[in-house]
Design a protein around this motif. Structure first.
Motif, mmCIF file in Angstrom:
data_model
loop_
_atom_site.group_PDB
_atom_site.id
_atom_site.type_symbol
_atom_site.label_atom_id
_atom_site.label_comp_id
_atom_site.label_asym_id
_atom_site.label_seq_id
_atom_site.Cartn_x
_atom_site.Cartn_y
_atom_site.Cartn_z
ATOM 1 N N ARG A 1 0.841 -1.214 0.000
ATOM 2 C CA ARG A 1 0.000 0.000 0.000
ATOM 3 C C ARG A 1 0.873 1.261 0.000
ATOM 4 N NH1 ARG A 1 -4.854 -0.443 1.198
ATOM 5 N NH2 ARG A 1 -4.510 -2.265 2.508
ATOM 6 N N LEU A 2 1.817 1.318 0.926
ATOM 7 C CA LEU A 2 2.684 2.496 0.970
ATOM 8 C C LEU A 2 3.679 2.482 -0.191
ATOM 9 C CD1 LEU A 2 3.765 5.060 2.225
ATOM 10 C CD2 LEU A 2 5.185 3.664 3.741
ATOM 11 N N LEU B 1 12.479 -10.635 2.512
ATOM 12 C CA LEU B 1 12.899 -10.433 3.906
ATOM 13 C C LEU B 1 13.347 -11.735 4.560
ATOM 14 C CD1 LEU B 1 10.172 -7.887 5.112
ATOM 15 C CD2 LEU B 1 12.478 -7.414 4.271
ATOM 16 N N THR C 1 3.273 -7.168 7.739
ATOM 17 C CA THR C 1 2.314 -6.270 8.376
ATOM 18 C C THR C 1 1.068 -6.986 8.893
ATOM 19 O OG1 THR C 1 1.309 -5.780 6.241
ATOM 20 C CG2 THR C 1 3.045 -4.295 6.993
ATOM 21 N N TYR D 1 4.047 -7.787 16.682
ATOM 22 C CA TYR D 1 4.332 -6.912 15.535
ATOM 23 C C TYR D 1 5.093 -5.672 16.012
ATOM 24 C CZ TYR D 1 3.350 -3.368 11.944
ATOM 25 O OH TYR D 1 3.448 -2.349 11.025
ATOM 26 N N LYS E 1 8.917 -4.496 15.060
ATOM 27 C CA LYS E 1 9.217 -3.219 14.402
ATOM 28 C C LYS E 1 10.173 -2.382 15.259
ATOM 29 C CE LYS E 1 7.603 -1.708 11.072
ATOM 30 N NZ LYS E 1 8.075 -1.736 9.659
ATOM 31 N N LEU F 1 -2.747 2.981 8.224
ATOM 32 C CA LEU F 1 -2.685 3.369 6.808
ATOM 33 C C LEU F 1 -3.931 2.966 6.038
ATOM 34 C CD1 LEU F 1 1.050 2.585 5.920
ATOM 35 C CD2 LEU F 1 0.003 4.696 6.793
HETATM 36 N N1 LIG Z 1 -0.627 -0.749 7.447
HETATM 37 C C1 LIG Z 1 -0.573 0.058 8.501
HETATM 38 O O1 LIG Z 1 -1.607 0.450 9.067
HETATM 39 C C2 LIG Z 1 0.759 0.523 9.021
HETATM 40 C C3 LIG Z 1 0.786 1.348 10.152
HETATM 41 C C4 LIG Z 1 2.025 1.795 10.619
HETATM 42 C C5 LIG Z 1 3.184 1.447 9.965
HETATM 43 N N2 LIG Z 1 3.131 0.631 8.875
HETATM 44 C C6 LIG Z 1 4.393 0.283 8.209
HETATM 45 O O2 LIG Z 1 4.355 0.848 6.911
HETATM 46 C C7 LIG Z 1 5.092 0.027 5.998
HETATM 47 C C8 LIG Z 1 4.241 -0.253 4.784
HETATM 48 O O3 LIG Z 1 3.062 -0.925 5.188
HETATM 49 P P1 LIG Z 1 1.855 -1.207 4.183
HETATM 50 O O4 LIG Z 1 0.604 -0.839 4.864
HETATM 51 O O5 LIG Z 1 2.174 -0.636 2.849
HETATM 52 O O6 LIG Z 1 1.922 -2.785 4.155
HETATM 53 P P2 LIG Z 1 1.597 -3.801 2.994
HETATM 54 O O7 LIG Z 1 0.582 -3.250 2.058
HETATM 55 O O8 LIG Z 1 1.357 -5.102 3.683
HETATM 56 O O9 LIG Z 1 2.969 -3.860 2.217
HETATM 57 C C9 LIG Z 1 4.090 -4.475 2.783
HETATM 58 C C10 LIG Z 1 5.002 -4.875 1.679
HETATM 59 O O10 LIG Z 1 6.029 -5.690 2.268
HETATM 60 C C11 LIG Z 1 6.193 -6.827 1.477
HETATM 61 N N3 LIG Z 1 6.576 -7.996 2.243
HETATM 62 C C12 LIG Z 1 5.909 -8.631 3.204
HETATM 63 N N4 LIG Z 1 6.581 -9.714 3.634
HETATM 64 C C13 LIG Z 1 7.694 -9.764 2.878
HETATM 65 C C14 LIG Z 1 8.791 -10.632 2.816
HETATM 66 N N5 LIG Z 1 8.890 -11.695 3.620
HETATM 67 N N6 LIG Z 1 9.770 -10.370 1.924
HETATM 68 C C15 LIG Z 1 9.682 -9.289 1.107
HETATM 69 N N7 LIG Z 1 8.679 -8.432 1.097
HETATM 70 C C16 LIG Z 1 7.694 -8.664 1.992
HETATM 71 C C17 LIG Z 1 4.847 -7.106 0.852
HETATM 72 O O11 LIG Z 1 5.091 -7.858 -0.321
HETATM 73 P P3 LIG Z 1 3.898 -8.570 -1.123
HETATM 74 O O12 LIG Z 1 3.227 -7.440 -1.870
HETATM 75 O O13 LIG Z 1 4.606 -9.523 -2.005
HETATM 76 O O14 LIG Z 1 3.028 -9.214 -0.084
HETATM 77 C C18 LIG Z 1 4.322 -5.710 0.592
HETATM 78 O O15 LIG Z 1 4.722 -5.254 -0.678
HETATM 79 C C19 LIG Z 1 5.514 -1.197 6.798
HETATM 80 O O16 LIG Z 1 6.839 -1.016 7.227
HETATM 81 C C20 LIG Z 1 4.587 -1.195 7.998
HETATM 82 O O17 LIG Z 1 5.180 -1.831 9.105
HETATM 83 C C21 LIG Z 1 1.950 0.172 8.383
#
Ligand SMILES: NC(=O)c1ccc[n+]([C@@H]2O[C@H](COP(=O)([O-])OP(=O)(O)OC[C@H]3O[C@@H](n4cnc5c(N)ncnc54)[C@H](OP(=O)(O)O)[C@@H]3O)[C@@H](O)[C@H]2O)c1
Length: 305
Positions: A11-12, A41, A66, A131, A135, A163
């Motif tokens: 998403r981000l 990862l 996530t 989680y 982090k 997010l």
């Molecule tokens: N979502 C929230 O509400 C939230 C809140 C605070 C902080 N964050 C942080 O913001 C960042 C982005 O989050 P997001 O919401 O964009 O999450 P997301 O949509 O789940 O995206 C996470 C990305 O990480 C990749 N990923 C997951 N496991 C992996 C692995 N083992 N090896 C390589 N890539 C991997 C996923 O790949 P695939 O596309 O292949 O699955 C995806 O592209 C993260 O660091 C998260 O901790 C998120």
């Protein structure tokens, strides 16, 4: 500047690539997206070669596991993916003098603050779930990697929260789907009322990070969230109001919502100043921007009912 983004299909990650495409400093070739196929990862050692072949000057590390409930079920895997892997990636950047922006979370805090103030960067961390612990381990590993390298690049840690944004399948999309079911069944929507955070729109967050990079100095601890904070129930109520869906909400406690992970209850972040001095707009305005596309994306499903 050659800027790479890990987790580029997330998403981000998607929003980040779009913001960086528009940023003047990435030049005509734009940013470099690393999906899971390029940086896994579970095999973070590959990052050194990747940094070298792509001649990266700054990495936005947005990839993470996530799935908060998945992390609660397998804390060791969470620690490997979000903690240890971040350390390996940060060390590879630090050894090469490459700048790193690490994306982290409000879940590093325990959410037990009782003075009504949001968490600032200097507040004491204390995650209450796997989680958040993983982090926080990633944050610490990145700081240690930079401290250990003779000439590290700059390290910026960007904490954010709740997010939402394209491609959907987020809290607003889930609430709209649940509202449809509740309306069909003639029931109220059950939503948690004692969990508070900052709904943050990924295109706004990505713009904020791009601005930080454009300032030439990403270093420090940054809290980048849309302005304002709200409970899950308050967020759902505003969403339904904006969508014109009159569905009653039955407020419940987080403790009554069965799930593997325990969320920090008061998880509001105090935003830090962006280089321009401007804060991100309110989450309500961001939601209003996002809603038309979200409603359009579910229109066929509604028409078939
Ligand atoms: N979502 C929230 O509400 C939230 C809140 C605070 C902080 N964050 C942080 O913001 C960042 C982005 O989050 P997001 O919401 O964009 O999450 P997301 O949509 O789940 O995206 C996470 C990305 O990480 C990749 N990923 C997951 N496991 C992996 C692995 N083992 N090896 C390589 N890539 C991997 C996923 O790949 P695939 O596309 O292949 O699955 C995806 O592209 C993260 O660091 C998260 O901790 C998120």
């Amino acid at each position: 500047m050659r800027v790479a983004v890990s987790g580029s299909a997330g998403r981000l990650g998607r929003a980040m690539l779009r913001a960086l495409e528009d940023a003047p400093y990435t030049g005509p070739f734009g940013p470099i997206g690393w999906g899971r196929d390029r940086l896994d990862l579970d095999r973070p050692e590959a990052v050194g070669r990747l940094l070298d072949t792509d001649r990266v000057e700054l990495l936005v590390h947005a990839a993470a596991w996530t799935d908060v409930d998945g992390c609660a079920r397998d804390p060791q895997l969470a620690m490997r993916r979000n903690g240890l892997a971040t350390g390996v990636i940060a060390a590879a950047c630090a050894e090469r003098g490459i700048d790193l922006v690490l994306v982290s979370t409000n879940e590093v805090f325990d959410g037990r603050r009782a003075d009504g103030l949001a968490y600032g960067p200097a507040d004491v961390t204390g995650p209450v779930n796997a989680y958040g612990a993983s982090k926080l381990a990633g944050e610490r590993a990145a700081l240690e990697a930079c401290a250990a390298a003779p000439a590290p690049g700059r390290l910026g840690i960007v904490r954010t929260a709740w997010l939402f944004g394209p491609p959907g399948n987020d809290f607003p999309a889930k609430i709209l789907a649940a509202a449809d079911r509740a309306r069909a069944a003639g029931t109220a929507l059950r939503v948690v009322a004692d969990e508070v955070g900052n709904p943050t729109y990924t295109p706004d967050l990505a713009e904020g990070i791009a601005e930080l990079i454009g300032s030439g100095d990403v270093s420090g601890m940054h809290h980048v969230v849309n302005a304002g904070w709200v409970s899950r129930a308050g967020w759902a109520r505003e969403l339904l109001r904006q969508a014109g869906l009159p569905v009653p909400i039955d407020e419940i406690r987080a403790a009554d919502w069965e799930r593997a992970s325990t969320p920090p209850l008061w998880a509001a972040l105090q935003p830090t100043a962006l280089p321009s001095g401007e804060a991100l707009r309110s989450w309500e305005l961001a939601l209003a921007d996002y809603l038309p596309a979200l409603l359009r994306s579910r229109a066929p499903a509604r028409a078939t009912r």
